[in-house]
Enzyme design. Structure first.
Site, mmCIF file in Angstrom:
data_model
loop_
_atom_site.group_PDB
_atom_site.id
_atom_site.type_symbol
_atom_site.label_atom_id
_atom_site.label_comp_id
_atom_site.label_asym_id
_atom_site.label_seq_id
_atom_site.Cartn_x
_atom_site.Cartn_y
_atom_site.Cartn_z
ATOM 1 N N ARG A 115 0.824 -1.615 0.227
ATOM 2 C CA ARG A 115 -0.234 0.148 0.192
ATOM 3 C C ARG A 115 0.802 1.381 0.172
ATOM 4 O O ARG A 115 2.049 1.121 0.704
ATOM 5 C CB ARG A 115 -1.179 -0.119 1.617
ATOM 6 C CG ARG A 115 -1.697 -1.282 1.665
ATOM 7 C CD ARG A 115 -3.016 -1.437 0.568
ATOM 8 N NE ARG A 115 -3.677 -2.482 0.830
ATOM 9 C CZ ARG A 115 -3.921 -3.298 -0.297
ATOM 10 N NH1 ARG A 115 -3.862 -2.775 -1.536
ATOM 11 N NH2 ARG A 115 -4.873 -4.060 -0.468
ATOM 12 N N GLY A 116 0.426 2.617 -0.738
ATOM 13 C CA GLY A 116 1.834 3.387 -1.103
ATOM 14 C C GLY A 116 2.167 3.704 -2.317
ATOM 15 O O GLY A 116 2.701 4.716 -2.282
ATOM 16 N N CYS A 117 2.292 2.282 -2.757
ATOM 17 C CA CYS A 117 3.193 2.570 -4.158
ATOM 18 C C CYS A 117 2.283 2.965 -5.565
ATOM 19 O O CYS A 117 1.673 3.429 -4.926
ATOM 20 C CB CYS A 117 3.799 1.265 -4.150
ATOM 21 S SG CYS A 117 5.169 0.434 -2.826
ATOM 22 N N GLN A 118 2.701 4.060 -5.666
ATOM 23 C CA GLN A 118 2.410 4.728 -6.752
ATOM 24 C C GLN A 118 2.407 3.424 -8.112
ATOM 25 O O GLN A 118 1.080 3.727 -8.587
ATOM 26 C CB GLN A 118 3.148 6.078 -7.323
ATOM 27 C CG GLN A 118 3.313 6.575 -8.398
ATOM 28 C CD GLN A 118 3.997 7.598 -9.489
ATOM 29 O OE1 GLN A 118 5.387 7.329 -9.103
ATOM 30 N NE2 GLN A 118 3.502 7.917 -10.499
ATOM 31 N N SER A 119 2.957 2.516 -8.354
ATOM 32 C CA SER A 119 2.197 1.501 -9.131
ATOM 33 C C SER A 119 2.322 0.717 -8.265
ATOM 34 O O SER A 119 2.156 0.373 -7.130
ATOM 35 C CB SER A 119 3.975 1.663 -9.594
ATOM 36 O OG SER A 119 4.430 2.219 -10.015
#
Length: 138
Positions: free
Chosen positions: A49-53
């Site tokens: 969670r929280g990653c752009q990809s």
């Protein structure tokens, strides 16, 4: 080879490159070498969670070692997670939990990535440590 040794080996490899674009290509190459994750593991509950990809991470315990598999829908992000898999895969939970992950700052990656991608480095390291903690109890 200890985690610190693997970290230093990676830093030495990155030092061979003169500029950021060469390092960037090297990291992408690391991602391309990462074995493909089984399609059945590319599920919502394995996303970081929280990653752009999209970045999927799975951990399992084999004996007293933690094994990681990972994948991403982005080449650079897959390279970034490949770095962590290379460093932390097949290590004991205790060694993973006590590993100094500040080595990532020495790679120079954070300075050349968008803030959201740079933040993903911390999220990946933290998720791997969470898995190690969870699996250490089993």
């Amino acid at each position: 080879m200890s985690i610190a040794d693997k970290q230093q080996q990676l830093l030495d490899e990155l030092d061979l490159f003169q500029d950021w674009t060469e390092r960037y290509e090297y990291v992408i190459g690391l991602g391309k070498q990462l074995p493909a994750m089984d399609q059945t593991l590319l599920t919502e509950d394995r996303l970081i969670r929280g990653c752009q990809s999209q970045v999927w991470l799975e951990a399992s315990k084999e004996g007293n070692k933690i094994r990681f598999v990972a994948d991403s829908d982005s080449l650079i992000t897959k390279g970034m997670v490949a770095i962590f898999v290379r460093i932390l895969d097949d290590e004991s939970a205790d060694d993973i939990l006590t590993a100094d992950m500040s080595f990532i700052d020495k790679t120079g990656l954070k300075e050349h990535l968008a803030p959201t991608r740079a933040n993903a480095l911390n999220l990946m390291a933290n998720q791997m440590k969470k898995y190690a903690l969870l699996l250490s109890a089993t």
